[in-house]
Scaffold this active site. Structure first.
Site, PDB file in Angstrom:
ATOM      1  N   GLY A  76      -5.791  53.551 -21.577  1.00 48.99           N
ATOM      2  CA  GLY A  76      -4.867  53.286 -20.477  1.00 48.99           C
ATOM      3  C   GLY A  76      -4.068  54.530 -20.102  1.00 48.99           C
ATOM      4  N   ASN A 156       5.089  45.471 -20.560  1.00 54.17           N
ATOM      5  CA  ASN A 156       4.712  45.368 -21.970  1.00 54.17           C
ATOM      6  C   ASN A 156       5.848  44.926 -22.869  1.00 54.17           C
ATOM      7  OD1 ASN A 156       5.215  48.073 -20.828  1.00 54.17           O
ATOM      8  ND2 ASN A 156       5.365  48.698 -22.967  1.00 54.17           N
ATOM      9  N   GLN A 184      -1.406  45.326 -19.467  1.00 49.90           N
ATOM     10  CA  GLN A 184      -0.876  44.128 -20.133  1.00 49.90           C
ATOM     11  C   GLN A 184      -1.292  42.816 -19.480  1.00 49.90           C
ATOM     12  OE1 GLN A 184       0.603  43.723 -22.972  1.00 49.90           O
ATOM     13  NE2 GLN A 184       0.904  45.883 -23.485  1.00 49.90           N
ATOM     14  N   SER A 204      -7.035  49.013 -20.403  1.00 47.62           N
ATOM     15  CA  SER A 204      -7.261  49.538 -21.746  1.00 47.62           C
ATOM     16  C   SER A 204      -7.949  48.488 -22.604  1.00 47.62           C
ATOM     17  CB  SER A 204      -5.924  49.924 -22.377  1.00 47.62           C
ATOM     18  OG  SER A 204      -6.132  50.300 -23.719  1.00 47.62           O
ATOM     19  N   HIS A 206      -8.158  48.169 -26.021  1.00 49.71           N
ATOM     20  CA  HIS A 206      -7.580  47.644 -27.267  1.00 49.71           C
ATOM     21  C   HIS A 206      -6.461  46.636 -27.057  1.00 49.71           C
ATOM     22  CE1 HIS A 206      -3.707  49.985 -27.886  1.00 49.71           C
ATOM     23  NE2 HIS A 206      -4.251  50.715 -26.942  1.00 49.71           N
ATOM     24  N   CYS A 330       6.363  52.611 -28.893  1.00 49.49           N
ATOM     25  CA  CYS A 330       6.471  54.067 -28.728  1.00 49.49           C
ATOM     26  C   CYS A 330       7.898  54.549 -28.901  1.00 49.49           C
ATOM     27  CB  CYS A 330       5.996  54.474 -27.344  1.00 49.49           C
ATOM     28  SG  CYS A 330       4.658  53.480 -26.747  1.00 49.49           S
TER      29      CYS A 330
HETATM   30  C1  LIG Z   1      -0.698  50.173 -24.136  1.00 54.81           C
HETATM   31  C2  LIG Z   1      -0.318  50.490 -22.734  1.00 54.81           C
HETATM   32  C3  LIG Z   1      -0.735  51.666 -22.114  1.00 54.81           C
HETATM   33  C4  LIG Z   1      -1.509  52.738 -22.849  1.00 54.81           C
HETATM   34  O1  LIG Z   1      -2.833  52.377 -23.095  1.00 54.81           O
HETATM   35  P1  LIG Z   1      -3.644  53.170 -24.258  1.00 54.81           P
HETATM   36  O2  LIG Z   1      -5.029  52.657 -24.124  1.00 54.81           O
HETATM   37  O3  LIG Z   1      -2.990  52.797 -25.544  1.00 54.81           O
HETATM   38  O4  LIG Z   1      -3.529  54.617 -23.929  1.00 54.81           O
HETATM   39  C5  LIG Z   1      -0.385  51.875 -20.795  1.00 54.81           C
HETATM   40  N1  LIG Z   1       0.332  50.973 -20.121  1.00 54.81           N
HETATM   41  C6  LIG Z   1       0.762  49.826 -20.670  1.00 54.81           C
HETATM   42  C7  LIG Z   1       1.530  48.861 -19.868  1.00 54.81           C
HETATM   43  C8  LIG Z   1       0.457  49.545 -21.994  1.00 54.81           C
HETATM   44  O5  LIG Z   1       0.897  48.411 -22.552  1.00 54.81           O
END
Ligand SMILES: *Cc1c(COP(=O)(O)O)cnc(C)c1O
Length: 390
Positions: A76, A156, A184, A204, A206, A330
């Site tokens: 993401g 998120n 999300q 993303s 994961h 984070c």
């Molecule tokens: C987790 C997340 C990301 C980052 O995605 P990654 O695949 O971990 O780099 C970006 N935006 C939101 C809203 C997220 O929750």
């Protein structure tokens, strides 16, 4: 002293999710027997190519896009960077103004800070107490040199869902393109790029039961971006580097499963989420739900508890086998409360006592019971020790 039977309850699905066994099974062959490079001409390579293209179709289908409009990335974060930075650069002659919101993920906000240092003009819109961007505010912020508006679909930390279709309309009326970070919301609520008028969308793997380190950017046909990695011609020259075939296959399968199971998962998670929210409100005084009471991601529960520290709640919960988060993953480790909670107008001291419980497909009523059994006494005990509460 009574020792509680130890359970393990994972309620941090907004941070990451486990890989679904069905997803993992699809990935395995591409590490070993089917290890070919998708650019090679012999059949081992072409099998990998076909698998990548099948995944592209699966991802496209989840968001009602065409497979040609999907660019695979490392996640993401890369999708957000690719969208914002290269769109602003490529379309510079039409204007240099980008509008975003104060509750975005750092993958957007820090990218905007970078763009500002490069001479682009950035406007960060406020949100109301529910975490919603007001349509009026976007209308007022639009200028003749605005080329891009980027507003996340679902947040998120507090789960609030934005009125994407209406926001995209306003961007288009002002001649700008519209990007959304849908990391999300994907797989949890319907996303239809055509119906919602989305020009670019980040996803993303994961966060939807796929592997880490893979994601995608949807780029609508006709929208111009460019590459920032230089090398091979993969992904229609937009993302150089040998494709992460197993990861992409996993993302494709995860997207397919998310589409199939969305209605039943959403219904269950909504019910579990509401039980947890109501239970917390009933049993813990001086607690406030953060985000929108209804318009939120199913199974996403976020609270602030007065007179306690979020980090302390997390440690006590962890001792009882419950995994949750405070603010966003984070920012934990820093002393500042989450920028999202502050943007919602929550006072600094109260924002410190935040707790986020995000449920997923495998959580059960028993998990909710367990949290409701242990959380009230954790808060009572922490408040007894708190100098803020006497
Ligand atoms: C987790 C997340 C990301 C980052 O995605 P990654 O695949 O971990 O780099 C970006 N935006 C939101 C809203 C997220 O929750």
């Amino acid at each position: 002293m009574e020792v509680l039977a130890m359970r393990t309850v994972y309620m941090d699905h907004s941070a990451t999710t486990p890989v679904d066994p069905e997803v993992f099974n699809e990935m395995i062959p591409f590490y070993m027997d089917q290890f070919g490079n998708a650019s090679s001409v012999y059949s081992l390579g072409q099998n990998a190519r076909r698998a990548v293209e099948k995944a592209r179709e699966q991802v496209a289908e989840l968001i009602n896009a065409s497979p040609k409009e999907i660019v695979f990335t490392s996640g993401g974060t890369e999708a957000d960077n690719l969208a914002l930075i290269t769109y602003m650069q490529v379309n510079h002659s039409r204007g240099n103004h980008l509008i975003t919101s104060s509750i975005e993920h750092h993958a957007i906000l820090h990218t905007c800070e970078y763009l500002e240092k490069q001479g682009f003009e950035i406007t960060i819109l406020p949100v109301n107490n529910y975490g919603l961007v007001e349509l009026n505010d976007l209308e007022k912020a639009m200028k003749p040199n605005t080329t891009l508006v980027s507003i996340m679909h679902a947040n998120n930390e507090v789960g609030t869902i934005q009125p994407i279709k209406e926001l995209a309309d306003i961007a288009h009326q002002g001649g700008a393109a519209f990007h959304t970070d849908a990391v999300q919301s994907l797989g949890k609520i319907p996303v239809d790029v055509k119906d919602m008028g989305i020009d670019m969308l980040s996803g993303s793997s994961h966060k939807l039961y796929g592997p880490k380190g893979v994601g995608f950017l949807f780029v609508k046909k006709g929208i111009r971006i460019s590459n920032f990695l230089h090398g091979g011609g993969q992904e229609r020259k937009l993302r150089a580097g040998t494709e992460n075939v197993p990861g992409i296959v996993g993302l494709g399968k995860a997207a397919e499963l998310a589409g199939i199971h969305m209605p039943e998962r959403a219904e269950k998670l909504k019910r579990l989420g509401n039980r947890l929210i109501e239970g917390i409100i009933k049993t813990i005084p001086n607690s406030r739900l953060t985000g929108h009471p209804q318009n939120r991601i199913p199974g996403s529960v976020s609270f602030c508890f007065e007179f306690v520290e979020g980090e302390s709640i997390l440690l006590m919960l962890d001792g009882l086998g419950i995994m949750a988060s405070s603010g966003s993953a984070c920012t934990s480790g820093s002393l500042d409360p989450s920028h999202v909670l502050l943007a919602l107008g929550i006072p600094y001291e109260i924002a410190h006592g935040s707790l986020r419980l995000t449920m997923g497909k495998d959580n059960t009523d028993e998990d909710v019971d367990y949290v409701l059994e242990v959380l009230p006494s954790i808060i009572v005990n922490l408040r007894k020790m708190s100098p803020l509460c006497s």
